[in-house]
Design an enzyme around this catalytic site. Structure first.
Site, PDB file in Angstrom:
ATOM      1  N   ASP A 351     -41.949  38.237 -33.219  1.00 63.61           N
ATOM      2  CA  ASP A 351     -41.582  38.159 -31.520  1.00 63.61           C
ATOM      3  C   ASP A 351     -42.766  38.182 -30.623  1.00 63.61           C
ATOM      4  O   ASP A 351     -43.689  38.892 -30.918  1.00 63.61           O
ATOM      5  CB  ASP A 351     -40.511  39.578 -31.308  1.00 63.61           C
ATOM      6  CG  ASP A 351     -40.016  39.699 -29.958  1.00 63.61           C
ATOM      7  OD1 ASP A 351     -39.272  38.891 -29.592  1.00 63.61           O
ATOM      8  OD2 ASP A 351     -40.546  40.630 -29.310  1.00 63.61           O
ATOM      9  N   GLU A 387     -42.648  33.327 -32.379  1.00 61.80           N
ATOM     10  CA  GLU A 387     -42.101  32.686 -31.179  1.00 61.80           C
ATOM     11  C   GLU A 387     -43.326  32.393 -30.365  1.00 61.80           C
ATOM     12  O   GLU A 387     -44.012  33.589 -29.853  1.00 61.80           O
ATOM     13  CB  GLU A 387     -41.359  33.981 -30.595  1.00 61.80           C
ATOM     14  CG  GLU A 387     -40.695  33.707 -29.388  1.00 61.80           C
ATOM     15  CD  GLU A 387     -39.849  34.950 -28.576  1.00 61.80           C
ATOM     16  OE1 GLU A 387     -38.832  34.615 -28.175  1.00 61.80           O
ATOM     17  OE2 GLU A 387     -40.103  35.937 -29.042  1.00 61.80           O
TER      18      GLU A 387
END
Length: 710
Positions: A351, A387
């Protein structure tokens, strides 16, 4: 009482005969106590607590052997040292601190006010919080002494990237309403491992399950004050312990065993397990948030702080872990290795990954943490997905991470949705809809985004993810409807690239919305799915999109642990048809090697005499540069030739008509083509008879057709 000195490595609490070995990093502390909790209650009754001073100190690591600590004991740390917030030092022995390396955690049921420090009328020294002298032990998270999880390691599927189809899911949301799973197992690791869940995943044809965060987490203060959870889990409390709220087991050791048993069940079904991991920030938020672990142990050693001791926030979540710190690099690597070696997982999705690769402020591709992950022998055999954006300066770096990382391709999402939704709406309205160039680039593997040596498999293609509209809501809502989140509809993206087809929202499709709009929406869903699954790159399907789940237009239900977020398995007829269609599309993708290319297309001929990728105009000739620049041209044919890696010589012809009118097309002259699927079909059909070379046919408005030839 003090400890017997031991080695400073490994970090954490490890049981051995007669007690536990303890090691914790607190580089600026004057003293550290290991605290073992006895009987007590969370209702405010006094805890029986044994405090043992750690006497070993090596390079900021406090360590020792503590006798008479049994398995199952709850524990934590108290740290003594300077209280100097302007330099980031918040040592406070009144704070009961969680071990960052705890393998099992008993979290507080909800973030209690006592964990915040002071109330809103608290006193400050200048601009900094004064030391809170209330004991937080009854309200804090507790580590638990455990053994390694049971069960032998399973045989990992090791699915090649070219064959990978990712399925993003939430442990609770996937099975909370799945009727064939026993009620006591729904929403748990055991529920995900249940045969009913596995049968769905295997039947769908996906290869790799990517789980939203399973690390134990805690709601942010603004949610806790409203009694809401962080349902998605992007608010980590510990990077080693699985979230016990997702377990059917009620004891900490049972949680570990249940998680590993889930992984092994998925492996036995031929499915990989990726974990969505959040090493960019923690649940401690900023300096006005709770002190639970890292901030009380050594804030300057773990967090990015400015010259005044305040957090530097690249994440939008109040703090950023400092990956320029040796101890943070060690923490991340130790955590990753643990989940691979002990918990048997197959990879990770990182993330807000740029936060992990920043130097002073800037993104740095050769950042020590990235280099360490690239060369680590334990991580060499797992899938690593990033990401590639955060909210810091120049935070969008898609394509910038380099091998062996795969990257979420947000340009794929944006361009594909723009073509099939707002672009289609403009085409129907007689406006300039936008041409084929961006769509063609995405279908061919996004060579504009990734270096030639990486190839199309560097991109994980998606049209939806956990954040944003579901696939069904993309075709039913022009605007977000996030009122249930309690933030006056201010949260979530306002730029959704969606199209409601003239009516805002879902209802009883063929009654209130009307059959024509309902049919248009279903076709748009199929267009998006087909484009996702027949583009070069690694496709990712969001759990529930395979049968058209809706979140009622909420594009950010991160705090809703209810029917908004849980998959509803009570399917209408059109949803069952969509599920059958998705299964067929995934199976067709696996059949054709050309669309699963490992290198970018060159236009050179392969063993069947066809170019690896060929673009055709609707009337037959190959596309020329001026065709790509025509903003009104919305119809093309793209042929993926058979791959030299596959035995089959079949080629796949993708016919895209994004125009508002029916289009006549001419099939290529060098083969007989049979239509095997059309987004105009409500459900799968048998393939049609092959058509002669150069024959003409028609494609309906806003439709994708698939043809195959040998």
């Amino acid at each position: 009482m003090s400890t017997q000195p031991t080695r400073p490595h490994p970090l954490g609490v490890r049981p051995r005969d007669g007690g536990v070995d303890v090691a914790v990093f607190a580089g600026h502390a004057d003293a550290v106590e290991f605290c073992v909790l006895g009987a007590g209650a969370r209702d405010g009754a006094a805890w029986k607590e044994r405090r043992v001073e750690l006497t070993g100190r090596t390079h900021g690591v406090w360590h020792g052997f503590v006798p008479d600590v049994p398995l199952g004991a709850r524990y934590g740390f108290r740290v003594h040292g300077r209280w100097d917030p302007r330099h980031g030092l918040r040592h406070n022995p009144h704070k009961f601190l969680l071990d960052p390396y705890a393998r099992a955690v008993v979290p507080p049921a909800m973030l209690a006010p006592e964990l915040f420090g002071h109330t809103v009328d608290e006193q400050f020294e200048g601009n900094h919080r004064v030391m809170d002298e209330r004991d937080s032990a009854p309200f804090a998270a507790h580590g638990v002494v455990t053994n390694a999880p049971k069960h032998r390691h399973s045989t990992k599927p090791h699915v090649p990237w070219r064959d990978t189809v990712v399925y993003e899911a939430h442990v609770r949301g996937l099975t909370k309403r799945l009727p064939d799973v026993p009620e006591e197992l729904r929403g748990t690791y055991a529920g995900l491992a249940h045969e009913a869940t596995l049968e769905h995943l295997k039947g769908l044809g996906v290869t790799t399950v990517e789980l939203l965060p399973v690390h134990v987490s805690l709601a942010e203060p603004h949610l806790a004050r409203r009694g809401l959870p962080n349902y998605w889990g992007y608010s980590t409390l510990n990077f080693f312990a699985p979230n016990p709220n997702y377990a059917a087991a009620t004891d900490p050791q049972g949680v570990l065993d249940e998680f590993k048993a889930m992984v092994q069940a998925l492996h036995a079904a031929g499915l990989e397990v990726l974990l969505d991991v959040v090493y960019n920030h923690t649940c401690e938020v900023g300096v006005t948030g709770p002190t639970l672990s890292w901030r009380g142990l050594d804030a300057p050693g773990y967090y990015r702080l400015d010259s005044g001791g305040h957090d530097i926030d690249f994440t939008g979540c109040g703090n950023s872990l400092d990956a320029t710190s040796d101890r943070v690099v060690q923490l991340v690597l130790d955590s990753l290795r643990y989940w691979v070696t002990e918990m048997d997982v197959d990879g990770f999705r990182f993330d807000l990954a740029p936060t992990l690769a920043r130097g002073h402020n800037e993104f740095y591709r050769q950042h020590p943490l990235l280099v360490a992950m690239r060369v680590d022998p334990v991580l060499a055999g797992v899938k690593l997905v990033v990401e590639p954006w955060d909210v810091g300066p120049d935070g969008w770096v898609t394509g910038g991470f380099g091998a062996p990382f795969a990257e979420w391709n947000d340009r794929f999402r944006d361009d594909v949705r723009e073509f099939w939704l707002p672009g289609a709406a403009r085409a129907l309205a007689g406006e300039t809809p936008g041409g084929l160039r961006d769509l063609g680039t995405r279908l061919a593997g996004s060579a504009d985004m990734f270096e030639p040596g990486r190839g199309p498999l560097a991109g994980v293609n998606f049209v939806t993810a956990h954040d944003g509209f579901t696939l069904a809501d993309c075709v039913a809502f022009n605007h977000k409807h996030n009122e249930a989140n309690g933030e006056a509809n201010r949260d979530g993206s306002d730029h959704n690239r969606s199209w409601n087809h003239g009516v805002e929202g879902w209802s009883a499709l063929d009654v209130e919305v009307g059959p024509e709009v309902a049919a248009q929406r279903r076709r748009s869903i199929r267009n998006l799915l087909a484009t996702l699954l027949f583009a070069a790159g690694v496709p990712m399907i969001t759990g529930g999109d395979e049968f058209g789940r809706s979140q009622g237009g909420n594009n950010n239900p991160y705090c809703l642990d209810d029917e908004t977020s849980w998959l509803d398995w009570d399917l209408d007829d059109w949803q069952r048809d969509l599920l059958a269609t998705t299964r067929q599309l995934v199976a067709l993708r696996k059949r054709f090697g050309g669309v699963r290319a490992t290198e970018f297309f060159t236009g050179l001929e392969g063993r069947n005499g066809m170019k690896d990728l060929t673009w055709f105009r609707a009337d037959g000739p190959e596309m020329q540069w001026q065709d790509w620049e025509d903003s009104h041209l919305r119809t093309l044919l793209v042929r993926f030739a058979a791959s030299d890696l596959d035995e089959s010589t079949e080629a796949l012809l993708l016919v895209v008509n994004g125009a508002a009118e029916e289009q006549e097309i001419r099939l290529p002259r060098d083969g007989r083509y049979a239509r095997v699927w059309s987004s105009g079909w409500e459900r799968p059909r048998d393939p049609e008879a092959p058509r002669p070379p150069s024959s003409t046919t028609t494609v309906d408005p806003l439709t994708v057709d698939l043809y195959v030839t040998g």
